[in-house]
Design an enzyme around this catalytic site. Sequence first.
Site, short mmCIF file in Angstrom:
data_model
loop_
_atom_site.label_atom_id
_atom_site.label_comp_id
_atom_site.label_asym_id
_atom_site.label_seq_id
_atom_site.Cartn_x
_atom_site.Cartn_y
_atom_site.Cartn_z
N TYR A 73 86.10 4.85 -12.92
CA TYR A 73 86.67 5.68 -11.78
C TYR A 73 88.25 5.41 -11.90
O TYR A 73 88.51 4.39 -11.85
CB TYR A 73 85.95 5.66 -10.70
N TYR A 81 86.61 18.52 -14.18
CA TYR A 81 86.41 17.41 -12.95
C TYR A 81 85.17 16.75 -13.21
O TYR A 81 84.91 15.82 -12.23
CB TYR A 81 86.34 18.58 -11.81
#
Length: 324
Positions: free
Chosen positions: A53, A237
């Site tokens: 992330y 995304y």
Amino acid sequence: MLAIQLTRFGEPEKSLEVADLPEPPAPAAGQALIQVEYAPLDHHDLLLAQGIYPVRPELPTVIGNEGVGTVVSVGSGVTEVRPGARVLLPFGVLSWSERVVAEAADLTVVDKSIRLEQAAMLTINPVTAGLLVGLRDLPAGSWVVQNAASSGVGRSVIVFAKERGLRTINIVRRAELVSELRGLGADIVVADSADAGARVREAVGSDPVLLGFDGVSGTATALLLDVLTDGALLAIYGYMSGQPFTPDPDVLRAKNITTTEFWMYEDEFLPQLAALTAESARLVSDGRLVLPAAPVYKAADFPEALAYFRKNGKVLLDFNPHRA
């Protein structure tokens, strides 16, 4: 105090542990102490646990990107919230814990007409959808195309696009989802298949399709590129397929398509988050936006919740020890 803690980056089944941690300190001036009610377990949480992330916190640490809670007490000078208020946890306040402290000015109060389970999912998927739809200033009636249309982001895109006068082309994996998404206001819904691109082009005619959203990546990107027209922007995304983003460079050049990897916490988007969160709450309260239901697991049963998530998708973790 029960919390779920990340001890090392790697496989979530081994790196995430249910822990007994000290209570947070009493709220200082400008702060609020919050009892966390529900916090989602979602794909981005596991990306963080795996270390891929955009944010890599120091370890060990509690994680959790969103949630809803009830204000327990406030520090001096707080006027934004009162004890008993239902609030959304802002970015940076790690939600997988029974109680947290947050800056009162960063809290969004949500109406108690919104079910706690829906409120817990307000700050990421709907806000992501609002940001995606706003990536280009398109005239009313323009088309946008997306895959993962039945996901939390996808459903929210349908609603936000309609709010802004845009029309949506929605790609799903299963044909039984077509009528459901049309009921939410989707204009075109097609199941992914060899002729899906041709069916979409027949439906939109010569209209341009200048904005697309890829939440799947991998081979699923090809259909979006087929539908997008010259000069389009494609925002990536999500990676629900587990595959990297590998578009055909020849198609990108031929159609002059620009691609961008989207992350909602980029500096350019931060000023929009509060307003989009408040708009998302209003849409849910008005019944125009319904977020996908998710099963609830007690936080203490995190291993079982994670196993369910691996097979079926998003779950909610219940952090209120007093709820039966």
